[in-house]
Design a protein around this motif. Structure first.
Motif, PDB file in Angstrom:
ATOM      1  N   ASN A 196       0.834  -1.213   0.000  1.00  0.00           N
ATOM      2  CA  ASN A 196       0.000   0.000   0.000  1.00  0.00           C
ATOM      3  C   ASN A 196       0.865   1.258   0.000  1.00  0.00           C
ATOM      4  O   ASN A 196       0.575   2.232  -0.709  1.00  0.00           O
ATOM      5  N   LEU A 197       1.932   1.246   0.804  1.00  0.00           N
ATOM      6  CA  LEU A 197       2.840   2.405   0.866  1.00  0.00           C
ATOM      7  C   LEU A 197       3.601   2.574  -0.454  1.00  0.00           C
ATOM      8  O   LEU A 197       3.812   3.697  -0.924  1.00  0.00           O
ATOM      9  N   ASN A 198       4.013   1.456  -1.049  1.00  0.00           N
ATOM     10  CA  ASN A 198       4.696   1.512  -2.353  1.00  0.00           C
ATOM     11  C   ASN A 198       3.822   2.193  -3.402  1.00  0.00           C
ATOM     12  O   ASN A 198       4.331   2.926  -4.265  1.00  0.00           O
ATOM     13  N   ASN A 199       2.509   1.962  -3.322  1.00  0.00           N
ATOM     14  CA  ASN A 199       1.580   2.464  -4.339  1.00  0.00           C
ATOM     15  C   ASN A 199       0.958   3.813  -3.985  1.00  0.00           C
ATOM     16  O   ASN A 199       0.176   4.348  -4.772  1.00  0.00           O
ATOM     17  N   ASN A 200       1.297   4.334  -2.812  1.00  0.00           N
ATOM     18  CA  ASN A 200       0.715   5.601  -2.352  1.00  0.00           C
ATOM     19  C   ASN A 200       1.599   6.759  -2.821  1.00  0.00           C
ATOM     20  O   ASN A 200       2.679   6.992  -2.285  1.00  0.00           O
ATOM     21  N   VAL A 251      10.125  -3.509  -0.041  1.00  0.00           N
ATOM     22  CA  VAL A 251      10.076  -2.039  -0.101  1.00  0.00           C
ATOM     23  C   VAL A 251      10.529  -1.561  -1.483  1.00  0.00           C
ATOM     24  O   VAL A 251      11.539  -2.025  -2.015  1.00  0.00           O
ATOM     25  N   ASN A 252       9.783  -0.643  -2.069  1.00  0.00           N
ATOM     26  CA  ASN A 252      10.177  -0.028  -3.344  1.00  0.00           C
ATOM     27  C   ASN A 252      11.509   0.705  -3.154  1.00  0.00           C
ATOM     28  O   ASN A 252      11.593   1.605  -2.317  1.00  0.00           O
ATOM     29  N   PRO A 253      12.565   0.346  -3.906  1.00  0.00           N
ATOM     30  CA  PRO A 253      13.876   0.994  -3.719  1.00  0.00           C
ATOM     31  C   PRO A 253      13.831   2.522  -3.827  1.00  0.00           C
ATOM     32  O   PRO A 253      14.626   3.209  -3.190  1.00  0.00           O
ATOM     33  N   ASP A 254      12.865   3.047  -4.601  1.00  0.00           N
ATOM     34  CA  ASP A 254      12.743   4.506  -4.749  1.00  0.00           C
ATOM     35  C   ASP A 254      12.179   5.169  -3.498  1.00  0.00           C
ATOM     36  O   ASP A 254      12.223   6.394  -3.375  1.00  0.00           O
ATOM     37  N   LYS A 255      11.629   4.357  -2.577  1.00  0.00           N
ATOM     38  CA  LYS A 255      11.088   4.889  -1.326  1.00  0.00           C
ATOM     39  C   LYS A 255      11.865   4.374  -0.113  1.00  0.00           C
ATOM     40  O   LYS A 255      11.497   4.646   1.027  1.00  0.00           O
ATOM     41  N   ASP A 256      12.956   3.663  -0.375  1.00  0.00           N
ATOM     42  CA  ASP A 256      13.748   3.015   0.680  1.00  0.00           C
ATOM     43  C   ASP A 256      14.729   4.011   1.304  1.00  0.00           C
ATOM     44  O   ASP A 256      15.930   3.958   1.071  1.00  0.00           O
ATOM     45  N   VAL A 257      14.195   4.921   2.118  1.00  0.00           N
ATOM     46  CA  VAL A 257      15.032   5.987   2.682  1.00  0.00           C
ATOM     47  C   VAL A 257      15.953   5.489   3.800  1.00  0.00           C
ATOM     48  O   VAL A 257      16.820   6.219   4.272  1.00  0.00           O
ATOM     49  N   ASP A 258      15.789   4.226   4.220  1.00  0.00           N
ATOM     50  CA  ASP A 258      16.740   3.597   5.138  1.00  0.00           C
ATOM     51  C   ASP A 258      17.991   3.126   4.406  1.00  0.00           C
ATOM     52  O   ASP A 258      19.025   2.861   5.025  1.00  0.00           O
ATOM     53  N   GLY A 259      17.885   2.966   3.079  1.00  0.00           N
ATOM     54  CA  GLY A 259      19.030   2.526   2.278  1.00  0.00           C
ATOM     55  C   GLY A 259      19.394   1.068   2.473  1.00  0.00           C
ATOM     56  O   GLY A 259      20.548   0.683   2.286  1.00  0.00           O
ATOM     57  N   PHE A 260      18.404   0.216   2.816  1.00  0.00           N
ATOM     58  CA  PHE A 260      18.677  -1.196   3.110  1.00  0.00           C
ATOM     59  C   PHE A 260      18.390  -2.136   1.941  1.00  0.00           C
ATOM     60  O   PHE A 260      18.811  -3.287   1.954  1.00  0.00           O
ATOM     61  N   HIS A 261      17.624  -1.675   0.946  1.00  0.00           N
ATOM     62  CA  HIS A 261      17.245  -2.563  -0.153  1.00  0.00           C
ATOM     63  C   HIS A 261      18.473  -2.925  -0.988  1.00  0.00           C
ATOM     64  O   HIS A 261      19.346  -2.075  -1.219  1.00  0.00           O
TER      65      HIS A 261
END
Length: 291
Positions: A83-87, A112-122
């Motif tokens: 849901n967060l990936n698509n929001n 997690v969508n890599p473009d939204k992965d602000v933790d940098g873990f993907h």
């Protein structure tokens, strides 16, 4: 000896980010929006997430907290992530670790969508970081780089010993400090639980990053004069003299090591505050990337 003050530096960073947000809003552009997913009632996790939400308010970000019960199934959590990936209103989000034992952390982070992965873990962002391509850097190593740069600590040609090989701090730190960058160009040695000659290595080190999670492990007899010490650890240690019954200790025995150090981070108030500031910086970057 100079204290690398993460509390002050993170406050400076937040002020700079707040100015950027004001400019974005004045131009009629989208306000950066960070979401956090918390599963269960782990005390430390609740504190961290609360601090992140508060930091968002401070800089003018929008924030969303998705608070799920301990018994949440892996399937339900993965659906929340989808849901967060698509929001489109949410620029970046984090899933607070650790997760309950019945949930596969790796599967969750991969979702997690890599473009939204602000933790940098993907793995996509980790791979880009390794190849020195634009990516979201893991927040704690990113914060350490920022501290070194702002205090103009010379790293080029220096011998850096990183104690710890976690995917969150040790390993990315070793990669980043060896790269061609302002706080980089160093020769890096990674030490860990199987390293046999650790004291011999730390005595050679110009810069030490201690990230192994053992309270006051690095002592004054293990370092040379003028060493730069970055203490990533934070552990609760029983202390009957304290009202709350414990004190917070880093991986470094501050009293003995600080007598030899040229620069050193305190615990608390060193690396910790920088992690949240860099998470905000990554979220701002995610928002700008969408624009």
């Amino acid at each position: 000896m100079i204290i690398l003050d993460g509390k002050k530096t993170s406050a400076d960073l937040k002020s700079e980010i707040a100015e950027s947000v004001k400019l974005i809003k004045s131009q009629g552009k989208k306000t950066p929006h960070l979401a956090a997913v918390l599963v269960g009632t782990d005390g430390a996790s609740m504190t961290y997430v609360g601090a992140k939400v508060k930091a968002c308010e401070l800089v003018g970000f929008e924030s969303t907290l998705i608070d799920l019960p301990e018994e949440t199934t892996e399937e339900k959590l993965l659906q929340e992530i989808e849901n967060l990936n698509n929001n489109d209103s949410i620029d970046g989000f984090i899933v607070q670790l650790p997760l309950p034992k019945h949930i596969d952390e790796q599967k969750v982070l991969m979702a997690v969508n890599p473009d939204k992965d602000v933790d940098g873990f993907h793995p996509t962002n980790v791979g880009k970081m390794t190849l020195d391509l634009p990516s979201f850097l893991p927040a704690t190593p990113y914060g350490i780089l920022e501290l070194l740069e702002r205090y103009e600590v010379e790293t080029s040609g220096k011998h850096v010993v990183v104690i710890g090989r976690s995917h969150i701090v040790g390993r990315p730190m070793s990669i980043l400090m060896s790269q061609k960058r302002k706080a980089g160009n160093a020769t890096v040695t990674v030490a860990h639980s199987r390293t046999k000659n650790l004291k011999e290595l730390t005595l050679q080190a110009d810069i030490i990053v201690a990230a192994l999670g053992i309270a006051e492990f690095l002592t004054g007899d293990m370092v040379k004069d003028d060493v730069v010490v970055i203490d990533v650890g934070i552990t609760r240690v029983d202390d009957a003299t304290k009202k709350r019954g414990y004190k917070l200790a880093g991986d470094v025995h501050f009293e003995s090591v600080s007598k030899k150090a040229s620069f050193i981070t305190p615990v608390p108030g060193g690396v910790g505050p920088m992690t949240i500031a860099m998470l905000l910086k990554n979220t701002l970057l995610a928002c700008e990337n969408k624009e």
